[in-house]
Design a protein around this motif. Structure first.
Motif, mmCIF file in Angstrom:
data_model
loop_
_atom_site.group_PDB
_atom_site.id
_atom_site.type_symbol
_atom_site.label_atom_id
_atom_site.label_comp_id
_atom_site.label_asym_id
_atom_site.label_seq_id
_atom_site.Cartn_x
_atom_site.Cartn_y
_atom_site.Cartn_z
ATOM 1 N N ILE A 54 83.306 84.553 45.013
ATOM 2 C CA ILE A 54 81.831 84.146 45.966
ATOM 3 C C ILE A 54 82.197 83.110 46.505
ATOM 4 O O ILE A 54 82.169 82.021 45.898
ATOM 5 N N GLN A 55 82.139 83.173 48.025
ATOM 6 C CA GLN A 55 82.479 81.979 48.734
ATOM 7 C C GLN A 55 81.864 82.082 50.162
ATOM 8 O O GLN A 55 81.618 83.097 50.565
ATOM 9 N N SER A 56 81.468 81.000 50.638
ATOM 10 C CA SER A 56 81.066 80.802 52.045
ATOM 11 C C SER A 56 79.781 81.679 52.175
ATOM 12 O O SER A 56 79.470 82.525 52.966
ATOM 13 N N VAL A 57 78.871 81.503 51.246
ATOM 14 C CA VAL A 57 77.504 81.898 51.117
ATOM 15 C C VAL A 57 76.574 80.872 51.176
ATOM 16 O O VAL A 57 76.907 79.690 50.848
ATOM 17 N N ARG A 58 75.114 80.912 51.326
ATOM 18 C CA ARG A 58 74.464 80.036 51.322
ATOM 19 C C ARG A 58 74.228 79.330 49.934
ATOM 20 O O ARG A 58 74.460 78.285 49.467
ATOM 21 N N GLN A 59 73.819 80.205 48.883
ATOM 22 C CA GLN A 59 73.936 79.907 47.392
ATOM 23 C C GLN A 59 74.765 80.908 46.896
ATOM 24 O O GLN A 59 74.733 81.983 47.192
ATOM 25 N N GLY A 60 75.563 80.321 45.692
ATOM 26 C CA GLY A 60 76.450 81.342 45.108
ATOM 27 C C GLY A 60 75.809 82.512 44.391
ATOM 28 O O GLY A 60 75.650 83.695 44.631
ATOM 29 N N VAL A 61 75.371 82.052 43.083
ATOM 30 C CA VAL A 61 74.659 83.125 42.067
ATOM 31 C C VAL A 61 73.319 82.433 41.826
ATOM 32 O O VAL A 61 73.293 81.222 41.369
ATOM 33 N N ALA A 62 72.445 83.355 41.778
ATOM 34 C CA ALA A 62 71.283 82.693 41.025
ATOM 35 C C ALA A 62 70.419 83.646 39.915
ATOM 36 O O ALA A 62 70.641 84.887 40.251
ATOM 37 N N VAL A 63 69.767 83.113 39.050
ATOM 38 C CA VAL A 63 69.384 83.990 37.978
ATOM 39 C C VAL A 63 67.740 83.406 38.011
ATOM 40 O O VAL A 63 67.753 82.277 37.707
ATOM 41 N N GLY A 64 66.658 83.979 38.001
ATOM 42 C CA GLY A 64 65.278 83.694 37.803
ATOM 43 C C GLY A 64 64.241 84.873 38.055
ATOM 44 O O GLY A 64 64.724 85.705 38.218
ATOM 45 N N GLY A 65 62.867 84.553 38.502
ATOM 46 C CA GLY A 65 62.054 85.333 38.786
ATOM 47 C C GLY A 65 61.758 86.138 37.578
ATOM 48 O O GLY A 65 61.336 87.364 37.550
ATOM 49 N N GLY A 66 61.741 85.411 36.478
ATOM 50 C CA GLY A 66 61.591 86.157 35.163
ATOM 51 C C GLY A 66 62.832 85.867 34.163
ATOM 52 O O GLY A 66 63.434 85.099 34.512
ATOM 53 N N ALA A 67 62.827 86.536 32.949
ATOM 54 C CA ALA A 67 63.730 86.329 32.030
ATOM 55 C C ALA A 67 64.899 87.039 32.248
ATOM 56 O O ALA A 67 65.113 88.079 31.510
ATOM 57 N N GLY A 68 65.709 86.586 33.163
ATOM 58 C CA GLY A 68 66.976 87.166 33.419
ATOM 59 C C GLY A 68 68.175 86.489 32.613
ATOM 60 O O GLY A 68 68.033 85.513 32.137
ATOM 61 N N SER A 69 69.387 87.417 32.757
ATOM 62 C CA SER A 69 70.601 86.763 31.979
ATOM 63 C C SER A 69 71.609 86.867 32.838
ATOM 64 O O SER A 69 71.700 88.103 33.531
ATOM 65 N N LEU A 70 72.480 86.045 32.841
ATOM 66 C CA LEU A 70 73.841 85.923 33.646
ATOM 67 C C LEU A 70 75.089 85.431 32.806
ATOM 68 O O LEU A 70 74.922 84.594 32.155
ATOM 69 N N GLN A 88 67.168 79.289 37.633
ATOM 70 C CA GLN A 88 65.898 78.905 38.133
ATOM 71 C C GLN A 88 64.593 79.123 37.583
ATOM 72 O O GLN A 88 63.411 78.881 38.085
ATOM 73 N N SER A 89 64.416 79.612 36.443
ATOM 74 C CA SER A 89 63.125 79.930 35.807
ATOM 75 C C SER A 89 63.252 79.800 34.345
ATOM 76 O O SER A 89 64.089 80.094 33.779
ATOM 77 N N PRO A 90 61.914 79.649 33.895
ATOM 78 C CA PRO A 90 62.039 79.190 32.161
ATOM 79 C C PRO A 90 62.118 80.516 31.761
ATOM 80 O O PRO A 90 62.083 81.618 32.207
ATOM 81 N N ASP A 91 63.018 80.582 30.792
ATOM 82 C CA ASP A 91 63.605 81.630 29.880
ATOM 83 C C ASP A 91 64.957 82.577 30.486
ATOM 84 O O ASP A 91 65.221 83.488 29.785
ATOM 85 N N ALA A 92 65.155 82.124 31.783
ATOM 86 C CA ALA A 92 66.559 82.534 32.331
ATOM 87 C C ALA A 92 67.576 81.937 31.522
ATOM 88 O O ALA A 92 67.480 80.470 31.029
ATOM 89 N N ALA A 93 68.543 82.540 31.561
ATOM 90 C CA ALA A 93 70.079 81.885 30.782
ATOM 91 C C ALA A 93 71.315 82.289 31.538
ATOM 92 O O ALA A 93 71.194 83.531 32.215
#
Length: 129
Positions: A54-70, A88-93
């Motif tokens: 993943i390159q030349s993007v604004r942000q690479g990878v985000a997990v959030g908006g609820g309890a997501g996992s990555l 970016q959110s509580p309970d995200a991992a």
């Protein structure tokens, strides 16, 4: 983002790319030269990235908006305008294993309060902060 991973019933915008649930695995994928987020995991879903670039993007990878996992393994995230990985959110991992995060305009890895991240055998270099 280039790839949006969200629960069913979520809104799909054409510019977002894929809409997959409840878990998706991307293997040997390249996401580059995109003006927004590379991969976004939203809600109670999960994603695994293996051997991805993943390159030349604004942000690479985000997990959030609820309890997501990555889980990111053997991958490279580079040349992001902002964060490389954002939990970016509580309970995200997130679990980052054998990855290289480099040349980000902000943090290589940013973990918000309440979120969790484990980093194993990985390097973060040339980040702004």
């Amino acid at each position: 983002g280039a790839v949006l991973i969200a629960p069913m019933g979520g809104v799909i915008e054409p510019a977002k790319g894929l809409h997959l649930v409840p878990h998706v695995t991307l293997v040997k994928c390249t996401i580059e030269n995109f003006p927004a987020m590379g991969v976004e995991v939203v809600g109670q879903v999960g994603a695994t990235l293996k051997s991805c670039l993943i390159q030349s993007v604004r942000q690479g990878v985000a997990v959030g908006g609820g309890a997501g996992s990555l889980m990111i393994e053997d991958s490279e995230i580079a040349e992001c305008e902002a964060e490389g990985i954002l939990v970016q959110s509580p309970d995200a991992a997130a679990k980052i294993t054998r990855c290289r995060i480099m040349q980000t305009g902000s943090f290589g890895l940013s973990v918000d309060e309440g979120a969790k991240a484990a980093v194993v055998e990985s390097t973060i270099t040339d980040s702004y902060f």
